[in-house]
Write a protein that holds these residues in place. Structure first.
Motif, PDB file in Angstrom:
ATOM      1  N   LYS A 109      -0.805 -11.849   1.118  1.00  0.00           N
ATOM      2  CA  LYS A 109       0.030 -11.134   0.139  1.00  0.00           C
ATOM      3  C   LYS A 109      -0.564  -9.761  -0.165  1.00  0.00           C
ATOM      4  O   LYS A 109       0.170  -8.777  -0.284  1.00  0.00           O
ATOM      5  N   ILE A 110      -1.898  -9.705  -0.291  1.00  0.00           N
ATOM      6  CA  ILE A 110      -2.572  -8.436  -0.584  1.00  0.00           C
ATOM      7  C   ILE A 110      -2.368  -7.458   0.563  1.00  0.00           C
ATOM      8  O   ILE A 110      -2.023  -6.288   0.354  1.00  0.00           O
ATOM      9  N   VAL A 111      -2.537  -7.922   1.805  1.00  0.00           N
ATOM     10  CA  VAL A 111      -2.357  -7.063   2.976  1.00  0.00           C
ATOM     11  C   VAL A 111      -0.921  -6.555   3.045  1.00  0.00           C
ATOM     12  O   VAL A 111      -0.682  -5.369   3.295  1.00  0.00           O
ATOM     13  N   LYS A 112       0.041  -7.440   2.793  1.00  0.00           N
ATOM     14  CA  LYS A 112       1.458  -7.037   2.824  1.00  0.00           C
ATOM     15  C   LYS A 112       1.745  -5.978   1.760  1.00  0.00           C
ATOM     16  O   LYS A 112       2.438  -4.993   2.027  1.00  0.00           O
ATOM     17  N   GLU A 113       1.177  -6.173   0.564  1.00  0.00           N
ATOM     18  CA  GLU A 113       1.373  -5.217  -0.532  1.00  0.00           C
ATOM     19  C   GLU A 113       0.798  -3.849  -0.167  1.00  0.00           C
ATOM     20  O   GLU A 113       1.401  -2.812  -0.443  1.00  0.00           O
ATOM     21  N   ILE A 114      -0.379  -3.848   0.474  1.00  0.00           N
ATOM     22  CA  ILE A 114      -1.011  -2.585   0.876  1.00  0.00           C
ATOM     23  C   ILE A 114      -0.185  -1.898   1.957  1.00  0.00           C
ATOM     24  O   ILE A 114       0.020  -0.680   1.920  1.00  0.00           O
ATOM     25  N   LYS A 115       0.323  -2.659   2.920  1.00  0.00           N
ATOM     26  CA  LYS A 115       1.130  -2.067   3.993  1.00  0.00           C
ATOM     27  C   LYS A 115       2.445  -1.502   3.459  1.00  0.00           C
ATOM     28  O   LYS A 115       2.954  -0.525   3.994  1.00  0.00           O
ATOM     29  N   ASN A 116       2.988  -2.122   2.391  1.00  0.00           N
ATOM     30  CA  ASN A 116       4.233  -1.628   1.798  1.00  0.00           C
ATOM     31  C   ASN A 116       4.059  -0.270   1.129  1.00  0.00           C
ATOM     32  O   ASN A 116       5.044   0.424   0.868  1.00  0.00           O
ATOM     33  N   LEU A 117       2.812   0.120   0.835  1.00  0.00           N
ATOM     34  CA  LEU A 117       2.555   1.428   0.234  1.00  0.00           C
ATOM     35  C   LEU A 117       2.801   2.562   1.229  1.00  0.00           C
ATOM     36  O   LEU A 117       2.955   3.708   0.836  1.00  0.00           O
ATOM     37  N   LYS A 118       2.779   2.257   2.525  1.00  0.00           N
ATOM     38  CA  LYS A 118       3.006   3.221   3.609  1.00  0.00           C
ATOM     39  C   LYS A 118       1.995   4.369   3.578  1.00  0.00           C
ATOM     40  O   LYS A 118       2.332   5.523   3.806  1.00  0.00           O
ATOM     41  N   LEU A 119       0.729   4.024   3.274  1.00  0.00           N
ATOM     42  CA  LEU A 119      -0.352   5.001   3.325  1.00  0.00           C
ATOM     43  C   LEU A 119      -1.095   4.823   4.642  1.00  0.00           C
ATOM     44  O   LEU A 119      -0.946   3.806   5.317  1.00  0.00           O
ATOM     45  N   LYS A 120      -1.902   5.808   4.987  1.00  0.00           N
ATOM     46  CA  LYS A 120      -2.665   5.731   6.237  1.00  0.00           C
ATOM     47  C   LYS A 120      -3.973   4.984   6.003  1.00  0.00           C
ATOM     48  O   LYS A 120      -5.061   5.564   6.043  1.00  0.00           O
ATOM     49  N   VAL A 121      -3.841   3.685   5.724  1.00  0.00           N
ATOM     50  CA  VAL A 121      -4.998   2.808   5.535  1.00  0.00           C
ATOM     51  C   VAL A 121      -4.770   1.531   6.339  1.00  0.00           C
ATOM     52  O   VAL A 121      -3.628   1.166   6.630  1.00  0.00           O
ATOM     53  N   GLN A 122      -5.873   0.881   6.719  1.00  0.00           N
ATOM     54  CA  GLN A 122      -5.789  -0.346   7.484  1.00  0.00           C
ATOM     55  C   GLN A 122      -6.452  -1.485   6.706  1.00  0.00           C
ATOM     56  O   GLN A 122      -7.677  -1.496   6.582  1.00  0.00           O
ATOM     57  N   PRO A 123      -5.657  -2.443   6.192  1.00  0.00           N
ATOM     58  CA  PRO A 123      -6.255  -3.612   5.552  1.00  0.00           C
ATOM     59  C   PRO A 123      -6.591  -4.675   6.608  1.00  0.00           C
ATOM     60  O   PRO A 123      -5.861  -4.832   7.584  1.00  0.00           O
ATOM     61  N   ALA A 124      -7.700  -5.381   6.421  1.00  0.00           N
ATOM     62  CA  ALA A 124      -8.097  -6.440   7.349  1.00  0.00           C
ATOM     63  C   ALA A 124      -8.697  -7.601   6.555  1.00  0.00           C
ATOM     64  O   ALA A 124      -9.522  -7.390   5.670  1.00  0.00           O
TER      65      ALA A 124
END
Length: 162
Positions: A109-124
């Motif tokens: 859920k955290i990774v999905k939330e971060i990806k929804n921000l559409k910033l140039k970051v990579q969660p792992a």
């Protein structure tokens, strides 16, 4: 490449302090005088056991524990209270499990939330934590501020900012 970790860690010493402060408050309150009341912190099992003379007193002890958690800077969301049970001596008991680490579902859920921000970051996802990396520290700080506004049912800390 800048990065930080999203973790759920609880300081065992602060939990012990909160339990001791709860016991101290119980010993000074007049409505608990002469009644059997216990609060124990089991470090190995990451659990707090509470025993009181009656259900109402047990709820009061629970509220005191939550209050002392907040005073010590601990997040009460880390506590998962069980149900009330009777003891052989006629008292009632309850256990509170301390949740540490981020489980797989919450991490997703955290990774999905971060990806929804559409910033140039990579969660792992790394075991029981989530590492977020990116080129700009501003993007990472934006992720942190966004994650603080969300509720995932567990307390989150942001550590190892590099």
């Amino acid at each position: 490449m800048a990065s930080f970790d999203i973790v759920n860690e609880i300081n065992a010493q602060e939990v012990d302090n909160a339990v001791n402060n709860t016991l101290k408050e119980v010993s000074t309150r007049y409505d608990f005088r002469g009644l059997h009341t216990e609060v124990e912190f089991e470090k190995k099992e990451n659990r707090i056991d509470m025993v009181a003379a009656e259900s109402m007193k047990l709820n009061a002890v629970k509220e005191m524990l939550i209050k002392h958690f907040i005073k010590r800077g601990l997040e009460p969301k880390a506590l998962e209270f069980g149900s009330e049970e009777g003891t052989s001596q006629g008292h009632v008991k309850m256990s509170a499990t301390i949740k540490e680490g981020i489980d797989r579902e919450t991490a997703k859920k955290i990774v999905k939330e971060i990806k929804n921000l559409k910033l140039k970051v990579q969660p792992a996802i790394q075991e029981d934590q989530v590492r977020v990396s990116g080129k700009k520290i501003d993007d990472l700080q934006e992720v942190i501020s966004h994650m603080k506004s969300k509720n995932f049912g567990i307390p989150l800390q942001f550590v190892n900012m590099k």
